[in-house]
Design an enzyme around this catalytic site. Structure first.
Site, PDB file in Angstrom:
ATOM      1  CB  SER A 169      -0.972  -0.035   1.188  1.00 37.05           C
ATOM      2  OG  SER A 169      -2.043   0.855   0.990  1.00 37.05           O
ATOM      3  CG  ASP A 319      -7.030  -3.415  -3.397  1.00 37.53           C
ATOM      4  OD1 ASP A 319      -7.677  -2.639  -2.667  1.00 37.53           O
ATOM      5  OD2 ASP A 319      -5.813  -3.581  -3.306  1.00 37.53           O
ATOM      6  CG  HIS A 347      -5.421  -2.628   0.037  1.00 36.87           C
ATOM      7  ND1 HIS A 347      -4.895  -2.311  -1.200  1.00 36.87           N
ATOM      8  CD2 HIS A 347      -4.780  -1.823   0.938  1.00 36.87           C
ATOM      9  CE1 HIS A 347      -3.987  -1.358  -1.055  1.00 36.87           C
ATOM     10  NE2 HIS A 347      -3.886  -1.052   0.220  1.00 36.87           N
TER      11      HIS A 347
END
Length: 368
Positions: A169, A319, A347
């Site tokens: 991320s 996601d 995610h």
């Protein structure tokens, strides 16, 4: 056929209402008991990760059990043995795991165990103000400060040693920063559904284009719809700074915001739509606010340093925090050496698809 209406005597209605209330009460008590059990299990897991990380200096968290002893106690399956054999001749086996916004080293607990079982040497770091690092997130204002644990790790590496970095991320920004400042220390950089920004771009710019699902309506978000999806889309960074209900004002409302954190239900919808319940419970008691300064900072990346790094990208196809379309745009505009995809992953593939993630990571490690 039309609508059906059923007439009942008052006594029948009262009896049924009483019965429904009793059943509803029992169901609610059962749900509360289950939630309490999950909460306790998550606390236990978080405490266990904390105790493991205490065995190492600074904010570094890493499992310490011996790979060799585990193999005697729990023999690897045939395919895992083949992986171990294929990795024996790999020159660089150190893998450094960098978490994303709000997470900590604790989120890699499955990946760490898997890596050790195949003979790799994993290290999961808590970035500044994350995990069990006690720094107040409101005081973390730059990407350099946020990335300090990673920078310290790279600075202390032996001269001839290189590592493989995996960033999740917004942790991708830390990978880019490290590639620019320590290109000779990094064998490969793997961006896991991460903010792989280009020169002059802010990590937040990636999320500013993102489609966020399962969020309550607020001024910050506007409706975007097509034939398959109805979703909420995030506006610009400037609008976020002005209007977001998720901002944290650590220095007072009259000063610029210092961090942000989504509410629990919003986090579940964004990050964990395919993750196991126990892992979600662990995250709910472990996640911390994210410092705002580092993700609002424009990165300065040069072709001579960052541009020479070996970058790989892993896309997650279910996601909701960083949609497949946005991930595809990232790799199109800033092409890496290789692109891999995990079907059915949210995610957090280290929770939702750990085996698929391991397979891809090992494949990348083996690339000459």
């Amino acid at each position: 056929m039309g609508n059906r209406f059923i007439c009942r005597r008052k006594k029948d209605t009262k009896d049924n209402n009483g019965r429904s209330k009793r059943m509803g009460g029992r169901s609610q008590r059962k749900m509360l008991a289950e939630e309490e059990l999950l909460h306790r299990q998550a606390l236990s897991m978080a405490l266990h990760q904390h105790q493991l990380s205490q065995r190492f200096d600074g904010s570094m968290s890493r499992r310490t059990s011996s790979t060799t002893s585990r193999r005697h106690a729990d023999p690897l399956a045939n395919n895992e043995k083949k992986v171990v054999e294929s990795l024996e001749n790999i020159k660089f086996k150190r893998v450094v795991l960098i978490h994303g916004e709000g997470f900590g080293a604790w989120c890699w607990y499955k990946t760490i165990a898997q890596f050790e079982e195949v003979g790799l040497s994993p290290t999961a770091l808590d970035l500044t103000g994350s995990g069990i690092d006690l720094t107040d997130t409101n005081t973390v204002t730059t990407l350099a400060e946020y990335s300090k644990p990673l920078i310290r790790y790279l600075e202390t590496l032996p001269e001839e040693e290189k590592v493989i970095l995996v960033g999740h991320s917004s942790g991708g920004a830390c990978l880019s920063y490290a590639l620019e400042n320590f290109p000779g220390k990094i064998s490969k950089a793997i961006f896991l559904c991460a903010t792989m920004v280009a020169n002059g771009q802010r990590p937040f710019d990636v999320f500013a284009e993102e489609v966020f699902l399962s969020m309550p309506s607020c001024q910050l978000f506007y409706i975007k719809a097509d034939k398959k999806n109805i979703s909420l889309q995030l506006g610009s960074a400037e609008r976020f700074m002005q209007e977001s209900q998720f901002l944290i004002y650590g220095n007072g409302k009259d000063k610029p915001p210092t961090g942000f954190m989504f509410e629990k239900q919003q986090m579940k919808g964004l990050y964990f739509n395919q993750s196991p319940t126990k892992d979600v419970a662990l995250a709910m008691v472990s996640m911390r606010p994210t410092p705002l300064g580092p993700i609002m900072e424009k990165l300065s990346l040069s072709p001579e340093k960052y541009g020479t790094g070996r970058r790989f990208y892993i896309q997650t196809l279910d996601d909701r925090a960083l949609s497949p379309d946005v991930q595809e745009k990232l790799v199109r505009e800033n092409p890496p050496e290789g692109v891999f995809k995990i079907k059915g992953s949210d995610h957090c593939p280290f929770f939702s698809k750990p085996q698929s993630l391991l397979k891809i990571l090992v494949e990348i490690v083996q690339i000459p």
